[in-house]
Design a protein around this motif. Structure first.
Motif, PDB file in Angstrom:
ATOM      1  N   MET A   5       0.848  -1.172   0.000  1.00  0.00           N
ATOM      2  CA  MET A   5       0.000   0.000   0.000  1.00  0.00           C
ATOM      3  C   MET A   5       0.890   1.229   0.000  1.00  0.00           C
ATOM      4  N   SER A   6       0.459   2.246  -0.760  1.00  0.00           N
ATOM      5  CA  SER A   6       1.245   3.468  -0.814  1.00  0.00           C
ATOM      6  C   SER A   6       1.112   4.243   0.488  1.00  0.00           C
ATOM      7  N   ALA A   7       2.080   5.108   0.755  1.00  0.00           N
ATOM      8  CA  ALA A   7       2.061   5.897   1.985  1.00  0.00           C
ATOM      9  C   ALA A   7       0.901   6.875   1.936  1.00  0.00           C
ATOM     10  N   PRO A   8       0.154   6.985   3.022  1.00  0.00           N
ATOM     11  CA  PRO A   8      -0.969   7.908   3.024  1.00  0.00           C
ATOM     12  C   PRO A   8      -0.502   9.356   2.977  1.00  0.00           C
ATOM     13  N   GLU A   9      -1.250  10.177   2.233  1.00  0.00           N
ATOM     14  CA  GLU A   9      -0.947  11.594   2.186  1.00  0.00           C
ATOM     15  C   GLU A   9      -1.626  12.268   3.369  1.00  0.00           C
ATOM     16  N   LYS A  10      -1.018  13.307   3.879  1.00  0.00           N
ATOM     17  CA  LYS A  10      -1.612  14.081   4.961  1.00  0.00           C
ATOM     18  C   LYS A  10      -2.686  14.983   4.351  1.00  0.00           C
ATOM     19  N   THR A  11      -3.922  14.802   4.797  1.00  0.00           N
ATOM     20  CA  THR A  11      -5.024  15.596   4.295  1.00  0.00           C
ATOM     21  C   THR A  11      -5.337  16.696   5.299  1.00  0.00           C
ATOM     22  N   ALA A  12      -5.368  17.934   4.818  1.00  0.00           N
ATOM     23  CA  ALA A  12      -5.669  19.069   5.690  1.00  0.00           C
ATOM     24  C   ALA A  12      -7.124  18.999   6.143  1.00  0.00           C
ATOM     25  N   THR A  13      -7.363  19.386   7.376  1.00  0.00           N
ATOM     26  CA  THR A  13      -8.711  19.406   7.921  1.00  0.00           C
ATOM     27  C   THR A  13      -9.402  20.687   7.474  1.00  0.00           C
ATOM     28  N   PRO A  14     -10.468  20.570   6.677  1.00  0.00           N
ATOM     29  CA  PRO A  14     -11.149  21.782   6.226  1.00  0.00           C
ATOM     30  C   PRO A  14     -11.988  22.401   7.342  1.00  0.00           C
ATOM     31  N   ASP A  15     -12.096  23.735   7.314  1.00  0.00           N
ATOM     32  CA  ASP A  15     -12.934  24.412   8.294  1.00  0.00           C
ATOM     33  C   ASP A  15     -14.386  24.431   7.789  1.00  0.00           C
ATOM     34  N   ILE A  16     -15.293  24.885   8.636  1.00  0.00           N
ATOM     35  CA  ILE A  16     -16.717  24.862   8.289  1.00  0.00           C
ATOM     36  C   ILE A  16     -17.016  25.694   7.036  1.00  0.00           C
ATOM     37  N   PRO A  17     -16.480  26.919   6.896  1.00  0.00           N
ATOM     38  CA  PRO A  17     -16.759  27.661   5.658  1.00  0.00           C
ATOM     39  C   PRO A  17     -16.286  26.921   4.395  1.00  0.00           C
ATOM     40  N   THR A  18     -15.150  26.237   4.478  1.00  0.00           N
ATOM     41  CA  THR A  18     -14.661  25.465   3.338  1.00  0.00           C
ATOM     42  C   THR A  18     -15.612  24.315   3.021  1.00  0.00           C
ATOM     43  N   LEU A  19     -16.064  23.613   4.059  1.00  0.00           N
ATOM     44  CA  LEU A  19     -17.002  22.506   3.866  1.00  0.00           C
ATOM     45  C   LEU A  19     -18.313  23.008   3.252  1.00  0.00           C
ATOM     46  N   GLU A  20     -18.788  24.146   3.729  1.00  0.00           N
ATOM     47  CA  GLU A  20     -20.027  24.717   3.182  1.00  0.00           C
ATOM     48  C   GLU A  20     -19.840  25.136   1.729  1.00  0.00           C
ATOM     49  N   GLU A  21     -18.670  25.688   1.401  1.00  0.00           N
ATOM     50  CA  GLU A  21     -18.382  26.084   0.022  1.00  0.00           C
ATOM     51  C   GLU A  21     -18.330  24.857  -0.895  1.00  0.00           C
ATOM     52  N   GLN A  22     -17.774  23.761  -0.416  1.00  0.00           N
ATOM     53  CA  GLN A  22     -17.769  22.531  -1.219  1.00  0.00           C
ATOM     54  C   GLN A  22     -19.190  22.148  -1.604  1.00  0.00           C
ATOM     55  N   GLU A  23     -20.096  22.246  -0.651  1.00  0.00           N
ATOM     56  CA  GLU A  23     -21.482  21.861  -0.919  1.00  0.00           C
ATOM     57  C   GLU A  23     -22.187  22.838  -1.847  1.00  0.00           C
ATOM     58  N   ARG A  24     -21.845  24.118  -1.763  1.00  0.00           N
ATOM     59  CA  ARG A  24     -22.450  25.111  -2.666  1.00  0.00           C
ATOM     60  C   ARG A  24     -21.983  24.924  -4.099  1.00  0.00           C
ATOM     61  N   THR A  25     -20.726  24.504  -4.260  1.00  0.00           N
ATOM     62  CA  THR A  25     -20.164  24.433  -5.611  1.00  0.00           C
ATOM     63  C   THR A  25     -20.315  23.069  -6.271  1.00  0.00           C
ATOM     64  N   LEU A  26     -20.388  22.014  -5.501  1.00  0.00           N
ATOM     65  CA  LEU A  26     -20.458  20.670  -6.089  1.00  0.00           C
ATOM     66  C   LEU A  26     -21.914  20.271  -6.319  1.00  0.00           C
TER      67      LEU A  26
END
Length: 161
Positions: A1-22
């Motif tokens: 298995m490949s080494a896992p990448e570190k994923t940044a923790t999104p904040d609430i405004p970022t999460l809300e923007e994902q939902e508005r745009t996707l």
């Protein structure tokens, strides 16, 4: 298995923007297949031991279990999907909103934790002009990585790349 990448923790405004745009212009059975197979391809590239589910209008349109996933992943899918169906928001956003209030979903939602899980990996499918139509869910990685995989696939799918 490949080494896992570190994923940044999104904040609430970022999460809300994902939902508005996707948001999708339409969503057909063929689209469910295309999005599901895109998720499978991305997971295989990463050798991710995940299960993937797409449900619309109460009907399962796509399901795949990759090597290393277990029946427990299907139970997590069901629990995360119920959160999205109830709140019409991603399971990660729902959990983040509770954490921002200094509590947890399990402690404060008054919902059965055996039936609901506000852990990352379930995302609402929204159509322009129709709103919430279903869910796409990944289970098998740490919750932020489940969420990031779904967002990556939806971003590619909505942009046509």
């Amino acid at each position: 298995m490949s080494a896992p990448e570190k994923t940044a923790t999104p904040d609430i405004p970022t999460l809300e923007e994902q939902e508005r745009t996707l948001v999708l212009p339409s969503f057909t059975y063929e689209d469910a297949w295309a999005l599901g197979t895109l998720l499978v391809e991305l997971a295989r590239e990463r050798q991710a031991p995940v299960a993937i589910d797409i449900t619309c209008g109460g009907q399962q349109l796509f399901h795949a279990a990759l090597p290393g996933s277990t029946p427990d992943n299907d139970a997590w899918i069901a629990r995360k999907r119920r959160v999205v169906e109830r709140y019409h928001a991603s399971s990660y956003l729902v959990g983040s909103r509770f954490r921002a209030k200094g509590t947890t979903f399990e402690d404060s939602s008054r919902l059965d934790p055996d039936a609901y899980a506000a852990h990352g990996g379930a995302f609402p499918l929204r159509m322009s002009g129709a709103g919430f139509v279903g869910t796409v869910v990944v289970s098998g990685l740490p919750q932020i990585e489940d969420h990031a995989l779904v967002v990556e696939a939806l971003t590619r799918f909505t942009s046509g790349t």
